[in-house]
Design a protein around this motif. Sequence first.
Motif, PDB file in Angstrom:
ATOM      1  N   GLY A  78      14.560  98.276  33.524  1.00  0.00           N
ATOM      2  CA  GLY A  78      14.550  97.011  32.795  1.00  0.00           C
ATOM      3  C   GLY A  78      14.804  97.204  31.314  1.00  0.00           C
ATOM      4  O   GLY A  78      15.609  96.486  30.704  1.00  0.00           O
ATOM      5  N   LYS A 102      24.042  96.452  32.519  1.00  0.00           N
ATOM      6  CA  LYS A 102      23.398  95.215  32.047  1.00  0.00           C
ATOM      7  C   LYS A 102      22.681  94.483  33.178  1.00  0.00           C
ATOM      8  O   LYS A 102      22.050  93.461  32.938  1.00  0.00           O
ATOM      9  CB  LYS A 102      24.453  94.297  31.409  1.00  0.00           C
ATOM     10  CG  LYS A 102      25.170  94.963  30.242  1.00  0.00           C
ATOM     11  CD  LYS A 102      26.173  94.042  29.571  1.00  0.00           C
ATOM     12  CE  LYS A 102      26.916  94.796  28.483  1.00  0.00           C
ATOM     13  NZ  LYS A 102      27.726  93.917  27.630  1.00  0.00           N
ATOM     14  N   ALA A 111      22.460  95.011  27.526  1.00  0.00           N
ATOM     15  CA  ALA A 111      22.958  93.634  27.484  1.00  0.00           C
ATOM     16  C   ALA A 111      23.112  93.101  26.063  1.00  0.00           C
ATOM     17  O   ALA A 111      23.728  92.066  25.847  1.00  0.00           O
ATOM     18  CB  ALA A 111      22.038  92.720  28.294  1.00  0.00           C
ATOM     19  N   LYS A 112      22.552  93.818  25.096  1.00  0.00           N
ATOM     20  CA  LYS A 112      22.688  93.370  23.702  1.00  0.00           C
ATOM     21  C   LYS A 112      24.014  93.816  23.076  1.00  0.00           C
ATOM     22  O   LYS A 112      24.353  93.392  21.979  1.00  0.00           O
ATOM     23  CB  LYS A 112      21.506  93.893  22.873  1.00  0.00           C
ATOM     24  CG  LYS A 112      20.199  93.190  23.255  1.00  0.00           C
ATOM     25  CD  LYS A 112      19.023  93.724  22.469  1.00  0.00           C
ATOM     26  CE  LYS A 112      17.746  92.967  22.849  1.00  0.00           C
ATOM     27  NZ  LYS A 112      16.533  93.610  22.336  1.00  0.00           N
ATOM     28  N   ALA A 128      18.473  97.903  30.829  1.00  0.00           N
ATOM     29  CA  ALA A 128      19.341  96.732  30.988  1.00  0.00           C
ATOM     30  C   ALA A 128      19.203  95.778  29.800  1.00  0.00           C
ATOM     31  O   ALA A 128      20.208  95.206  29.340  1.00  0.00           O
ATOM     32  CB  ALA A 128      19.018  96.005  32.299  1.00  0.00           C
ATOM     33  N   VAL A 129      17.970  95.612  29.293  1.00  0.00           N
ATOM     34  CA  VAL A 129      17.782  94.757  28.105  1.00  0.00           C
ATOM     35  C   VAL A 129      18.587  95.327  26.940  1.00  0.00           C
ATOM     36  O   VAL A 129      19.302  94.601  26.237  1.00  0.00           O
ATOM     37  CB  VAL A 129      16.283  94.656  27.719  1.00  0.00           C
ATOM     38  CG1 VAL A 129      16.125  93.948  26.372  1.00  0.00           C
ATOM     39  CG2 VAL A 129      15.488  93.907  28.785  1.00  0.00           C
ATOM     40  N   VAL A 185      19.775  94.782  35.789  1.00  0.00           N
ATOM     41  CA  VAL A 185      18.612  95.612  36.143  1.00  0.00           C
ATOM     42  C   VAL A 185      18.588  95.915  37.635  1.00  0.00           C
ATOM     43  O   VAL A 185      18.216  97.019  38.053  1.00  0.00           O
ATOM     44  CB  VAL A 185      17.301  94.946  35.675  1.00  0.00           C
ATOM     45  CG1 VAL A 185      17.048  93.615  36.350  1.00  0.00           C
ATOM     46  CG2 VAL A 185      16.114  95.870  35.924  1.00  0.00           C
ATOM     47  N   LEU A 186      19.021  94.957  38.463  1.00  0.00           N
ATOM     48  CA  LEU A 186      18.992  95.185  39.914  1.00  0.00           C
ATOM     49  C   LEU A 186      20.018  96.236  40.308  1.00  0.00           C
ATOM     50  O   LEU A 186      19.763  97.071  41.188  1.00  0.00           O
ATOM     51  CB  LEU A 186      19.256  93.878  40.664  1.00  0.00           C
ATOM     52  CG  LEU A 186      18.239  92.761  40.405  1.00  0.00           C
ATOM     53  CD1 LEU A 186      18.669  91.496  41.125  1.00  0.00           C
ATOM     54  CD2 LEU A 186      16.841  93.163  40.816  1.00  0.00           C
ATOM     55  N   ALA A 212      11.379 101.116  37.848  1.00  0.00           N
ATOM     56  CA  ALA A 212      11.715  99.731  37.506  1.00  0.00           C
ATOM     57  C   ALA A 212      11.602  99.447  36.011  1.00  0.00           C
ATOM     58  O   ALA A 212      12.471  98.805  35.434  1.00  0.00           O
ATOM     59  CB  ALA A 212      10.820  98.775  38.297  1.00  0.00           C
ATOM     60  N   ARG A 213      10.521  99.915  35.390  1.00  0.00           N
ATOM     61  CA  ARG A 213      10.336  99.574  33.976  1.00  0.00           C
ATOM     62  C   ARG A 213      11.405 100.171  33.066  1.00  0.00           C
ATOM     63  O   ARG A 213      11.998  99.446  32.273  1.00  0.00           O
ATOM     64  CB  ARG A 213       8.930  99.922  33.495  1.00  0.00           C
ATOM     65  CG  ARG A 213       8.018  98.716  33.615  1.00  0.00           C
ATOM     66  CD  ARG A 213       6.616  99.033  33.182  1.00  0.00           C
ATOM     67  NE  ARG A 213       5.938  99.759  34.234  1.00  0.00           N
ATOM     68  CZ  ARG A 213       4.628  99.735  34.422  1.00  0.00           C
ATOM     69  NH1 ARG A 213       3.860  99.037  33.614  1.00  0.00           N
ATOM     70  NH2 ARG A 213       4.083 100.400  35.403  1.00  0.00           N
TER      71      ARG A 213
END
Lengths: 136, 90
Positions: free
Chosen positions: B21, B46, B28-29, B24-25, B48-49, B17-18
């Motif tokens: 995340g 982008k 997304a930039k 995805a962060v 995370v799920l 998960a980490r």
Amino acid sequence: MNPDATVGIVLVSHSAALAAGAADLASQVAGGPDGVAVIPAGGTDDGGLGTSAAKVTHAVKQADRGAGVLIIPDLGSAVLTVRALLADPDDLPGPVVLADAPFVEGVVAATVIAAAGADIEAVRGAAEEAWNARKL
Amino acid sequence: MPASCEQVITLDGDLHARPAGQLAVAAAKFAADVSLTVGDKTANAKSVLAVMGLGATTGQQVTASATGSDAEEAVAAVVAILADATKVGG
């Protein structure tokens, strides 16, 4: 509105432990507690199971970084408590938006996209899109 | 025609998960559309799920692809996270 600010998130749950745990998980997945403000507002004022308008108001103020606050409720009267607050938002920093999202998946998705600098509508969109996420 | 870029990496560990995340962060930039493909599953990098839903595990090949003006930088950023975050013990 501060263009460099990140959207804040408030979790409204009947259970203080559930709100705190989900906030902790979302913060960890999105890069740690120094990033997006994810503030739990769980339980009643006397520590029982239920929701508290005073706790939600306090959490929204704590979560506000100048880019708006997204509220994610768990069930039933959590939604009603938030709706009653938003009907008279004079005490709240704006914009404050209520998301129709699954609690755990919604806050994780919202926190991650907020950490990337997305605006309040994009953060709400990420939370609500979480209904479509499959685990298997 | 928009720039596109693709790179394949073999995971040294499971995609938890980490790191999902973190990935995805980072994705997304970028302005580019960024996706990850593992086997017959493709996910928007982008989301995370969606990234967690890939269920990517040790030894699997992940294809990172991007289309858009900053596609090359986006793929480099995503691959760096996959390489770093899935190291054994990482």
